[in-house]
Motif scaffolding. Structure first.
Motif, short mmCIF file in Angstrom:
data_model
loop_
_atom_site.label_atom_id
_atom_site.label_comp_id
_atom_site.label_asym_id
_atom_site.label_seq_id
_atom_site.Cartn_x
_atom_site.Cartn_y
_atom_site.Cartn_z
N GLY A 120 77.37 34.25 27.90
CA GLY A 120 78.39 33.22 29.02
C GLY A 120 77.12 32.57 29.74
O GLY A 120 76.00 31.41 29.41
N GLU A 121 78.29 32.05 31.13
CA GLU A 121 77.59 30.80 31.25
C GLU A 121 76.70 31.30 32.41
O GLU A 121 76.10 32.10 32.86
N ILE A 122 75.41 30.06 32.69
CA ILE A 122 74.39 30.81 33.69
C ILE A 122 74.79 29.89 35.18
O ILE A 122 76.17 28.72 34.80
N ASN A 123 73.99 30.79 36.26
CA ASN A 123 74.50 30.10 37.30
C ASN A 123 73.96 29.59 38.31
O ASN A 123 73.85 30.55 38.88
N PRO A 124 73.71 29.18 38.03
CA PRO A 124 71.90 28.87 38.86
C PRO A 124 71.75 28.89 40.89
O PRO A 124 73.30 28.36 40.97
N ILE A 125 71.31 28.90 40.82
CA ILE A 125 71.42 29.40 42.96
C ILE A 125 69.74 28.19 42.89
O ILE A 125 68.99 27.93 42.54
N PHE A 126 70.41 26.79 43.78
CA PHE A 126 69.62 25.76 44.77
C PHE A 126 69.71 26.01 45.59
O PHE A 126 71.08 26.75 46.81
N PRO A 127 68.48 25.65 46.64
CA PRO A 127 68.28 25.88 47.96
C PRO A 127 69.54 24.96 48.80
O PRO A 127 69.24 23.44 48.20
N ASP A 128 69.22 25.01 49.78
CA ASP A 128 70.61 24.02 50.51
C ASP A 128 69.62 23.39 51.48
O ASP A 128 68.64 23.32 51.58
N SER A 129 70.35 21.91 51.37
CA SER A 129 69.18 21.43 52.03
C SER A 129 69.07 21.74 53.29
O SER A 129 70.08 21.89 53.98
N GLY A 130 68.15 21.69 53.92
CA GLY A 130 68.02 22.28 55.47
C GLY A 130 67.64 23.61 55.56
O GLY A 130 67.81 23.80 56.59
N ALA A 131 67.16 24.22 54.50
CA ALA A 131 67.02 25.33 54.60
C ALA A 131 66.05 25.42 55.28
O ALA A 131 65.21 24.86 55.26
#
Lengths: 417, 170
Positions: free
Chosen positions: A241-252
């Motif tokens: 199935g699909e990969i759902n990568p998690i990226f940090p928000d800018s300004g975290a």
């Protein structure tokens, strides 16, 4: 509110937007335990009055720490695990399957965005696959087996940016040992580390595991990385199935952003008896060693055995030293056999033992004698770690361990590559 | 543990006391018998430590106590050796979790002025540590209320029995 990777993954597992310092009860996607922690978890599960695990598909047990068992006390605990597995129908990887952290990833149990807990401190290894993965205790694990949930404190995050070009003879193990020396063994206590930068991008996924694996040695809860094409390719034949990568928000928000340029580092060694006691190899070259060990969840993968074989091929292990090699999993072992790596290592004089943790934790498979020095690709060199408090453990890359095996003393691998 | 006044003798340790030192891997893989494990408490760095402990004594350490592995046998061995509480400047997170989950009181405080063999009083309700002979008073970092609930239950097993699992909100 801008979130870190840890905050995002935990938010997605407790249906509210969390921030650092919050205490939450989160859903767990996958949970593991090994033969050092599972028996106690089973015991606690029963004491909690529980009868049935929350899901058969989300729990796996591994016999890796003392596999095959060296005595009947341990084989009795293994039997206790098998009985529980039969009763509950959870995943089980018995003697010879390999180290939990390597098998879990090979088998596709872990994917980006997952929240994974393991009753083993090096569960943080899966951070390399963008999974919030952390070590827990046996009681924690029993509660997870019963409920599918765990209490968590949302960690603050530290960013470690690794820049520069990796010099020859320097591997991911040297990079994490170097960082370890800078951060220290309590420099990241309770924090989530996000590893970033061109160095991480340039590394293979296997090499990234080595780095994420040692995040706990800095005290961290997990060591996360972002998904790129290499991650996707690595996961392709393992997860559906699909990969759902998690990226940090800018300004975290990060409590610290550390930047290390590794262009000029040399092979690194962690000297006895702490992992942050790191030195450039020049400082310790020539120290005699009586045992060498290549393996573990840090450095027992195919890539590691390949590097070792490239140095040992056509050469001989020094007669003053034993070289023990433990492929990290059955798959690694088979792949290495097919590629001729195992025969090159054995011809050089290495002893290849069963896939598993082997002599890393000191229960079997190569306990050093009093006063002996050991050079190892493991992640811990605490006094007594390998089963003898009067031995001395030096940690290094597979290349450094292979080169040292030839000379019988700590040796700069750059002379052999 | 709230409201309890603890009194005991101090066994002072340094920074980075790891779980391999607390209970070596060569014992923890062998047995589920906590009383047996406790006999080997800290023996690699302090031979016969177990024999020196009287019920209610304290372990007092520096930074990062309990670093290393996830082994819950570490706080269990301490608890079963009769130690009343562990005081440290900071705890490794796995040890912190495990101690809470098995009901071993852990206290975060500046421990610099506490010495080997001191007799100290710990008042968890008031949140302070005192060494009466020396007129020293130290404050304790309080637990978050959610965690206190697990501690007050006596650990996660009792908590689960009491609430039948996780309550809707912690």
């Amino acid at each position: 509110m801008n979130q870190t990777i840890a905050e995002k993954i935990i938010s997605a597992h407790c249906d509210r937007k969390v921030k650092q310092g919050d205490i939450v009860i989160a859903d767990v996607d996958f949970a593991i335990a090994q033969d050092g922690t599972a028996p106690l978890a089973i015991d606690v599960f029963r004491k909690m009055g529980q009868k049935k695990v929350f899901s058969m598909e989300k729990i796996a047990f591994f016999v890796d720490h003392s596999a095959p068992p060296p005595g009947k006390d341990i084989s009795t605990l293994h039997k206790l695990m098998r009985d529980f597995v039969r009763e509950q129908g959870i995943y089980f990887y018995d003697v010879g399957s390999g180290i939990c952290h390597v098998v879990t990833t090979e088998e596709g149990h872990v994917r980006p965005g997952y929240l994974v807990v393991g009753a083993d401190s090096h569960t943080c290894t899966y951070g390399a696959l963008n999974s919030f993965a952390t070590g827990v205790g046996s009681t924690d694990l029993a509660a997870v087996m019963a409920s599918g949930k765990i209490w968590l404190r949302v960690p603050e995050s530290i960013k470690i940016i690794l820049s520069g070009k990796i010099p020859p003879g320097v591997y991911s193990k040297d990079i994490i040992l170097y960082s370890m020396g800078k951060v220290g063994s309590w420099g990241a206590v309770y924090k989530s580390i996000e590893f970033e930068g061109e160095v991480i991008k340039s590394l293979s996924v296997e090499s990234r595991f080595t780095i994420a694996n040692m995040a706990v040695e800095m005290g961290a809860k997990t060591g996360l990385m972002q998904v790129d094409e290499k991650t996707r390719k690595w996961l392709k034949d393992k997860v559906k199935g699909e990969i759902n990568p998690i990226f940090p928000d800018s300004g975290a928000s990060y409590t610290k952003i550390l930047k290390y340029d590794i262009s000029h580092i040399t092979p690194q060694i962690a000297c006895p008896h702490s992992v942050d006691n790191t030195h450039p190899i020049e400082n310790v070259e020539g120290t005699p060693v009586q045992q060498a060990f290549i393996g573990t969840c840090t450095n027992g993968r195919l890539e590691d055995l390949k590097i070792a074989a490239s140095i040992l091929k056509g050469r001989k292990v020094n007669p003053e030293l034993r070289l023990i090699i433990a492929p990290a999993s059955r798959k690694v072992y088979l792949d290495a056999l097919r590629e001729g790596i195992i025969s090159q290592l054995i011809e050089a004089g290495a002893t290849v033992v069963s896939p598993g943790c082997a002599c890393c934790v000191g229960t079997h498979s190569g306990i050093p004698a009093d006063g002996e020095n050991v050079i190892s690709t493991a992640n811990r060199n605490f006094k007594g770690r390998m089963g003898n408090p009067d031995a001395f453990i030096y940690l290094a890359s597979p290349a450094t361990v292979a080169a040292s095996s030839i000379e019988g003393k700590i040796t700069d691998p750059r002379r052999y590559i | 543990m709230r409201g309890k006044l603890l009194k005991g003798k101090v066994h002072k340790l340094g920074d980075n006391i790891n779980t391999d030192y607390i209970i070596s891997g060569r014992y923890k893989f062998k047995t589920l018998d906590n009383v047996e494990l406790a006999k080997h408490l800290l023996e690699d760095i302090h031979p016969n430590f177990y024999q020196k402990v009287s019920p209610g004594d304290f372990i007092v350490a520096g930074e990062n106590f309990g670093c290393g592995s996830s082994r819950e046998q570490a706080p269990l061995a301490i608890k079963y050796a009769g130690i009343g509480a562990v005081l440290a400047k900071s705890f490794a997170r796995l040890f912190y979790r495990n101690a809470i989950n098995v009901g071993l009181p852990i206290i975060i405080s500046n421990t610099d002025r506490i010495k080997e063999n001191d007799t100290i009083l710990v008042d968890l309700a008031k949140g302070n540590i005192s060494i009466p002979e020396q007129g020293i008073n130290l404050s304790i970092e309080p637990f978050p209320p959610e965690i206190l609930k697990i501690i007050e239950a006596g650990g996660l097993v009792e908590y689960f029995k009491k609430y039948g699992g996780w309550p809707l909100s912690l």
